[in-house]
Design an enzyme around this catalytic site. Structure first.
Site, PDB file in Angstrom:
ATOM      1  N   GLY A   1       0.962  -1.177  -0.317  1.00 40.16           N
ATOM      2  CA  GLY A   1       0.181   0.282   0.148  1.00 40.16           C
ATOM      3  C   GLY A   1       0.738   1.316  -0.069  1.00 40.16           C
ATOM      4  O   GLY A   1       1.935   1.124  -0.100  1.00 40.16           O
TER       5      GLY A   1
ATOM      6  N   GLN B   1       3.188  10.149   1.008  1.00 41.36           N
ATOM      7  CA  GLN B   1       4.054   8.779   1.875  1.00 41.36           C
ATOM      8  C   GLN B   1       5.703   9.718   0.190  1.00 41.36           C
ATOM      9  O   GLN B   1       6.519   9.001   0.538  1.00 41.36           O
ATOM     10  CB  GLN B   1       4.219   7.430   1.582  1.00 41.36           C
TER      11      GLN B   1
ATOM     12  N   CYS C   1       5.873  -0.082   7.530  1.00 43.41           N
ATOM     13  CA  CYS C   1       5.288   1.131   6.642  1.00 43.41           C
ATOM     14  C   CYS C   1       6.253   1.557   6.467  1.00 43.41           C
ATOM     15  O   CYS C   1       7.429   1.887   7.097  1.00 43.41           O
ATOM     16  CB  CYS C   1       5.111   2.340   8.021  1.00 43.41           C
ATOM     17  N   LEU C   2       6.302   1.910   5.037  1.00 46.03           N
ATOM     18  CA  LEU C   2       7.136   2.428   4.091  1.00 46.03           C
ATOM     19  C   LEU C   2       7.906   3.805   4.343  1.00 46.03           C
ATOM     20  O   LEU C   2       9.201   3.713   3.955  1.00 46.03           O
ATOM     21  CB  LEU C   2       6.664   2.821   2.604  1.00 46.03           C
TER      22      LEU C   2
ATOM     23  N   HIS D   1      -4.768   1.661   7.225  1.00 48.06           N
ATOM     24  CA  HIS D   1      -3.591   1.925   7.837  1.00 48.06           C
ATOM     25  C   HIS D   1      -3.133   3.139   7.000  1.00 48.06           C
ATOM     26  O   HIS D   1      -2.708   4.182   7.097  1.00 48.06           O
ATOM     27  CB  HIS D   1      -2.399   0.757   7.797  1.00 48.06           C
ATOM     28  N   GLU D   2      -4.499   3.731   5.962  1.00 40.45           N
ATOM     29  CA  GLU D   2      -4.507   4.782   4.114  1.00 40.45           C
ATOM     30  C   GLU D   2      -4.610   5.456   4.667  1.00 40.45           C
ATOM     31  O   GLU D   2      -3.793   6.798   4.174  1.00 40.45           O
ATOM     32  CB  GLU D   2      -3.974   4.066   3.315  1.00 40.45           C
TER      33      GLU D   2
ATOM     34  N   HIS E   1      -3.104   7.330   7.026  1.00 37.79           N
ATOM     35  CA  HIS E   1      -1.864   8.415   6.750  1.00 37.79           C
ATOM     36  C   HIS E   1      -2.310  10.009   5.578  1.00 37.79           C
ATOM     37  O   HIS E   1      -1.730  10.860   5.987  1.00 37.79           O
ATOM     38  CB  HIS E   1      -1.374   7.746   5.247  1.00 37.79           C
TER      39      HIS E   1
HETATM   40  O1  K1U Z   1       1.461   3.010   3.818  1.00 36.98           O
HETATM   41  C1  K1U Z   1       2.127   2.115   4.072  1.00 36.98           C
HETATM   42  O2  K1U Z   1       3.662   2.071   4.920  1.00 36.98           O
HETATM   43  C2  K1U Z   1       2.346   0.961   3.164  1.00 36.98           C
HETATM   44  C3  K1U Z   1       2.325  -0.481   3.878  1.00 36.98           C
HETATM   45  C4  K1U Z   1       0.965  -0.563   4.312  1.00 36.98           C
HETATM   46  C5  K1U Z   1       0.628  -2.026   5.226  1.00 36.98           C
HETATM   47  C6  K1U Z   1       1.109  -3.263   5.695  1.00 36.98           C
HETATM   48  C7  K1U Z   1       0.915  -3.677   6.381  1.00 36.98           C
HETATM   49  C8  K1U Z   1      -0.346  -3.397   7.346  1.00 36.98           C
HETATM   50  C9  K1U Z   1      -0.901  -2.535   6.791  1.00 36.98           C
HETATM   51  C10 K1U Z   1      -0.220  -1.556   5.974  1.00 36.98           C
HETATM   52  C11 K1U Z   1       3.289  -2.095   3.510  1.00 36.98           C
HETATM   53  O3  K1U Z   1       3.273  -2.270   2.615  1.00 36.98           O
HETATM   54  S1  K1U Z   1       4.815  -3.116   4.814  1.00 36.98           S
HETATM   55  C12 K1U Z   1       5.082  -3.305   3.344  1.00 36.98           C
HETATM   56  C13 K1U Z   1       4.537  -4.588   3.810  1.00 36.98           C
HETATM   57  O4  K1U Z   1       3.975  -4.985   4.701  1.00 36.98           O
HETATM   58  C14 K1U Z   1       4.651  -6.003   2.479  1.00 36.98           C
HETATM   59  C15 K1U Z   1       6.222  -5.376   1.722  1.00 36.98           C
HETATM   60  C16 K1U Z   1       6.460  -6.872   1.043  1.00 36.98           C
HETATM   61  C17 K1U Z   1       5.244  -7.616   0.608  1.00 36.98           C
HETATM   62  C18 K1U Z   1       4.579  -7.753   1.649  1.00 36.98           C
HETATM   63  C19 K1U Z   1       4.422  -7.099   2.923  1.00 36.98           C
HETATM   64 ZN    ZN Z   2       2.654   3.806   6.041  1.00 36.25          ZN
END
Ligand code: K1U
Ligand code: ZN
Length: 194
Positions: free
Chosen positions: A46, A51, A94-95, A136-137, A140
């Site tokens: 996501g 971001q 979270c990225l 989560h998004e 943000h």
């Molecule tokens: O919003 C963001 O920072 C992105 C975040 C989204 C998210 C992940 C987990 C729970 C709620 C929201 C991410 O994508 S973190 C990376 C991640 O979860 C992932 C990356 C590669 C493969 C599988 C998962």
């Molecule tokens: Zn995030």
């Protein structure tokens, strides 16, 4: 399409409330394309526009399993209409807070209204990972981070760690040489004098 930089804690832009999109036009479609490229490259499941430093209420998601075909989803001006009393807990990342994960409890089901990429109003009832990611998004978009849902002790610890890392990054940046610091404007000998 272009890769954009993902902003990292403690960047103050992560605390902004993003603005509604007035019209889903070519600029928004370009932003969405760039967000998908950036999200897939990270990699993430996501991304919210803030971001990548853009304070518009735009979200991209792709929750497809690793070897399955991509399932890109776009949510513009997403708004939560209702939530369940039932809760579910998921270990979130979270990225913008790389390599930090924590369990977050949220409503298990959410009803969300949004505009699709064509600007058409839609409603969705989400459960499971989709419900978690949408919340989560949408957080943000409102300047809220998943660490705001954990204990103050853990949150303060992670914020401190990222402030320290940002300071180290600043110190490691090369100091510009004197000649580079000279302004082009008002310096007639500068190669880019105007
Ligand atoms: O919003 C963001 O920072 C992105 C975040 C989204 C998210 C992940 C987990 C729970 C709620 C929201 C991410 O994508 S973190 C990376 C991640 O979860 C992932 C990356 C590669 C493969 C599988 C998962
Ligand atoms: Zn995030």
């Amino acid at each position: 399409m272009a890769l954009r930089d993902i902003i990292i804690l403690p960047d103050p832009r992560l605390r902004l409330v993003s603005n509604p999109v007035e019209s889903v036009d070519a600029d928004i479609r370009r932003l969405v394309d760039d967000m998908f490229e950036t999200m897939y490259a990270a990699p993430g499941i996501g991304l919210a526009a803030i971001q990548v430093g853009v304070p518009h209420r735009v979200i991209t998601l792709d929750l497809a399993k690793k070897d399955d075909p991509p399932e890109p989803q776009v949510f513009i001006n997403a708004e939560i209409l209702s939530v369940s009393d039932d809760k579910s807990t998921y270990e979130e990342g979270c990225l913008s807070i790389p390599e930090y994960y924590a369990e977050v409890e949220r409503p298990a089901l959410v009803k969300v209204k949004y505009l699709d990429i064509k600007g058409k109003p839609q409603e969705i009832e989400a459960a499971g990972l989709l419900a978690t990611c949408l919340q989560h998004e949408i957080d943000h978009l409102n300047g809220v981070l998943f660490i705001d849902h954990i204990s103050k002790l853990k949150r303060d610890r992670v914020i401190k760690k990222f402030i320290k890392a940002a300071k180290r990054g600043e110190e490691d940046k090369p100091v510009p040489r004197k000649a580079d610091r000279r302004s082009a404007r008002g310096d007639k000998d500068h190669p880019r004098a105007v």
